[in-house]
Design an enzyme around this catalytic site. Structure first.
Site, PDB file in Angstrom:
ATOM      1  CG  HIS A 161      -2.156  -0.819   1.061  1.00 48.68           C
ATOM      2  ND1 HIS A 161      -3.309  -0.364   0.465  1.00 48.68           N
ATOM      3  CD2 HIS A 161      -2.391  -2.110   1.410  1.00 48.68           C
ATOM      4  CE1 HIS A 161      -4.201  -1.341   0.471  1.00 48.68           C
ATOM      5  NE2 HIS A 161      -3.674  -2.401   1.034  1.00 48.68           N
TER       6      HIS A 161
ATOM      7  CB  THR B  96     -10.093   5.146  -2.409  1.00 49.33           C
ATOM      8  OG1 THR B  96      -9.733   5.447  -1.060  1.00 49.33           O
ATOM      9  CG2 THR B  96      -9.414   3.852  -2.848  1.00 49.33           C
TER      10      THR B  96
ATOM     11  CE  LYS C 263      -2.733  11.031   2.685  1.00 48.67           C
ATOM     12  NZ  LYS C 263      -3.363  10.241   1.603  1.00 48.67           N
TER      13      LYS C 263
ATOM     14  CE  LYS D  43      -6.300  14.205  -0.602  1.00 47.17           C
ATOM     15  NZ  LYS D  43      -6.174  13.005  -1.423  1.00 47.17           N
ATOM     16  NE  ARG D  44      -4.811  10.488   9.640  1.00 44.23           N
ATOM     17  CZ  ARG D  44      -4.611   9.543  10.560  1.00 44.23           C
ATOM     18  NH1 ARG D  44      -5.436   8.530  10.678  1.00 44.23           N
ATOM     19  NH2 ARG D  44      -3.593   9.627  11.385  1.00 44.23           N
TER      20      ARG D  44
ATOM     21  CE  LYS E  17     -14.169   6.399  -0.871  1.00 40.14           C
ATOM     22  NZ  LYS E  17     -13.539   6.397   0.461  1.00 40.14           N
TER      23      LYS E  17
END
Length: 784
Positions: free
Chosen positions: A319, A618, A516, A510-511, A622
């Site tokens: 992952h 993911t 990110k 998101k986290r 969405k």
């Protein structure tokens, strides 16, 4: 007529076609399930009936749904993926079981106090959990510590401490196919004689209080996303779920009709034909040595045969490629906690290295790189290497990620066994992420193309016919506007913030993590603010920038990023020059149930990680299926989204993986960008000078210092391209018809990203089973 006895009806149906199929065991330390009530009604086709019945009672179903706690037994993508997979496996009629831990406390609740994140325990079981059924009759012992004895009769692991694993079963219904699978979560219980042997006539009270030590194993979810923290309690959790699950798998294998002719079924030849174990990341990697231990020490299977069985049974999903996320356990910890497993790992590694040495004679460096044991000050076990050698299939979770896995992370292993490596691009369940969270959109889609897209999302392609249909364009825009109004109302009720529902809803949820790049988003917000201040009379495309996500409690930089976001919001939202042209909102306590509200309301989805760092993502999928446009880098599944919809229908910007590698070779110098880009310099100077933190001017010195001198994720290198790309977003948003046409094209091309497609690929290419689209007869009809 004899009345039907409800007590004798099994809670979980075991469909006939499952009896001879291979059983799939999905092992994960996280299952981020969210709420269950509405999902169950959707999958059983009961939503309208329940709605009506509740309404007749003078109640509001939505109000009832809001009472349910989220089952927050996950951190983010990995745990939510497991939840989507369970839904798809049941919907595809696979005989699949999810196995994990029933944490007493899930991911913490996030409160924002003075702009800072404060964590609160998530006591989600406080009022009980109506969806679970305890199964004390299947309680199992799990052993820790002790020592190993080599005897003529074989190896014995003795003088261990025992903890009991109590299973709790949660039903997982497929979509309208009368299939119900099981998620079995283990809870730790002390045996009744726990510590009483040692105390004996001593302190009985003390001994009973010490039961907590054993039961702490399932107390709390470790709140780290993409970060390895080598704590003994975490290793105990990992072995706990593996040891209990493997006993359960073997019990079920032995008691099945299909075991072997042998009355006691000690024959394990057929085991890999009847059992498939999928390891969700390296967290359940101990399955490999544990299965070896059971086969060799307990079942007396020959070592080489046991190894063949183990490899044919297990498969591993990788992952992440971030080095800080890879699990590397100290050998000393294993020695103490799991002495027999350490011996087995040493033996497996020796076998593996002998093979490598035979193929590459004299290549000592290759042996060092490929060893499961890392030498050094502190000898460590590389769990990813253990997974690769102990599995028959290794997969990444998006094409670009699987390529990186083959060409960099596991390059040596790929050269050795290229046939092992596969790609399985992630997906999301369209039941929760379209039908449940966006019924308005699902309705207008069904009106045009029927309802079969719900179990075959590729059918959304049919919407391409309606891309110029004015009625449909208007309907899609109208549904989005209704979702935005509803979310605006929710924000006002919950957080007392007033937002302009006509503004662009620009969302990054998101986290919180440096890779990110929420900081890039911050720099854009500041740049917009400075442009408005500089030219207040100019017309601007109004935006509401929403950023949400949790930071790991020990991750200082992530917590600083949250404080920066809230501080920027504080200044911008209270500046009269800005008015409702720009708002910056931090969405507190982002979780599954909040995602279900914000995603259908988003216009713009931000997926802006440095190329080569986000394995898949993911959330990006969405947003796509719910009618938001994406601004993003060529990273993770964004690459395949752009391929499906056409790159011109996403806002793609920034460095590609090759550019990042080239910049690494050249040497990234943040100062060059700071010197040459005036708007960037202005933004950084404002953060640095305390413009956004007047009461504590030095507040963000760590953030600025990181960005200027040790930014692994090269925020400044993509700043210029990002700002320019955001300008194109503004341009398109001013043409609502063209914007909506792009939205329709995105929705129509999102079919690939259903977890049904992902699971079908796992089933055929890794597990060797065939999914079934046909519903089995309902329980009240005969089964033939």
């Amino acid at each position: 007529m004899t009345p039907v006895s409800l007590t004798r009806t099994p809670l979980l149906l075991c469909p006939q076609r499952h009896y001879h199929a291979r059983r799939i065991y999905y092992l994960s330390l996280e299952f981020y399930m969210g709420r269950t009530l509405q999902n169950t009604m959707v999958n059983l086709g009961l939503q309208n009936a329940c709605d009506e019945a509740i309404y007749q009672l003078g109640l509001d179903l939505e109000e009832l749904e809001e009472i349910e706690e989220d089952a927050g037994l996950g951190n983010g993508g990995l745990g939510r993926l497991a939840a989507c997979f369970l839904d798809s496996m049941a919907t595809l009629g696979l005989a699949a079981y999810g196995y994990g831990i029933r944490y007493e406390f899930g991911i913490f609740n996030q409160k924002i106090v003075d702009g800072w994140q404060v964590e609160e325990a998530d006591d989600w079981l406080r009022y009980g959990n109506p969806w679970e059924k305890a199964r004390p009759e299947y309680m199992l012992p799990v052993h820790f510590y002790g020592r190993v004895e080599h005897t003529p009769e074989g190896v014995k692991w003795i003088d261990t401490q025992v903890v009991l694993a109590m299973p709790y079963d949660t039903p997982v219904p497929g979509y309208k196919n009368n299939t119900v699978n099981t998620m079995r979560l283990w809870s730790a219980k002390a045996p009744n004689d726990f510590n009483l042997q040692e105390f004996n006539m001593g302190d009985y009270i003390e001994a009973v209080l010490d039961r907590n030590l054993a039961e702490n194993i399932s107390r709390v979810l470790y709140p780290n996303d993409n970060f390895f923290e080598g704590k003994e309690l975490r290793l105990k959790q990992e072995y706990f779920v593996v040891a209990a699950t493997l006993q359960d798998i073997i019990r079920r294998f032995k008691s099945s009709k299909f075991g072997c002719r042998d009355p006691v079924r000690t024959c394990f030849e057929t085991f890999p034909d009847k059992v498939a174990i999928q390891l969700n990341d390296t967290h359940p990697a101990l399955s490999i040595p544990e299965l070896m231990r059971i086969l060799v020490d307990v079942e007396k299977v020959d070592w080489d045969k046991a190894w063949e069985i183990t490899k044919r049974t297990c498969a591993y999903t990788n992952h992440t490629v971030l080095p800080e996320a890879l699990e590397r356990w100290p050998v000393s910890m294993f020695e103490k906690l799991l002495p027999r497993h350490l011996e087995i790992i040493y033996a497996l590694n020796q076998m593996h290295l002998d093979r490598v040495a035979a193929l590459y004679p004299g290549d000592i460096d290759r042996l060092r790189r490929m060893s499961v044991i890392e030498e050094g000050d502190c000898k460590r076990i590389n769990m990813a290497h253990l997974c690769v050698i102990g599995s028959h299939a290794v997969n990444g979770v998006a094409r670009i990620h699987s390529d990186i896995v083959k060409n960099s992370v596991f390059k040596d292993f790929y050269e050795l066994e290229p046939e092992k490596f596969q790609n399985k691009t992630n997906g999301i369940t369209p039941r929760r992420w379209l039908l449940l969270c966006n019924p308005g959109l699902a309705d207008i889609i069904a009106e045009k193309i029927g309802e079969s897209f719900i179990t075959d999302l590729s059918q959304l392609k049919k919407l391409l016919e309606f891309i110029d249909n004015e009625t449909f364009i208007r309907d899609v825009a109208k549904v989005k506007q209704e979702n935005k109004l509803k979310f605006a109302t929710y924000l006002e009720e919950q957080y007392k913030v007033k937002i302009n529902p006509m503004s662009m809803f620009d969302v990054q949820v998101k986290r919180i993590h440096e890779y990110k790049r929420q900081l890039l988003n911050c720099l854009h917000a500041i740049t917009l603010y400075n442009r408005i201040r500089c030219n207040p009379s100019k017309s601007f495309v109004p935006r509401t920038i929403m950023i949400g996500g949790k930071a790991a409690p020990g991750y200082h930089m992530a917590k600083m990023i949250i404080k920066l976001i809230t501080s920027i919001g504080e200044v911008i939202n209270n500046d009269p020059y800005v008015g409702d042209k720009l708002k910056v909102i931090f969405l507190e306590n982002y979780r599954v149930s909040l995602a279900e509200k914000v995603i259908p309301a988003a216009d713009l989805s931000q997926q802006i990680s440095t190329a080569g760092t986000e394995a898949s993502g993911t959330g990006n999928m969405k947003f796509m299926v719910n009618g938001a446009l994406t601004i993003g880098t060529m990273d993770g599944a964004n690459v395949e989204m752009a391929e499906e919809a056409g790159e011109e229908n996403l806002f793609i910007f920034g460095m590609r993986v090759e550019d990042v590698e080239a910049l690494d070779r050249k040497g990234y110098n943040a100062r060059e960008y700071y010197e040459s880009l005036p708007e960037l310099r202005q933004a950084i100077d404002q953060i640095s000078s305390g413009f956004f933190s007047p009461r504590d001017p030095g507040c963000f010195k760590d953030v600025v210092n990181m960005l200027m001198y040790h930014d692994r994720f090269k925020v400044f290198a993509d700043y210029e391209a990002y700002i320019k790309c955001q300008g194109q977003v503004d341009q398109l948003f001013m043409d609502p018809r063209e914007w909506t046409r792009k939205v329709i094209r995105n929705i129509a091309c999102s079919g690939k990203f259903s977890s049904d497609r992902t699971i079908t690929e796992y089933a055929r290419e890794i597990w060797g089973v065939e999914p079934s689209a046909t519903a089995i007869p309902p329980p009240n009809l005969p089964r033939n």
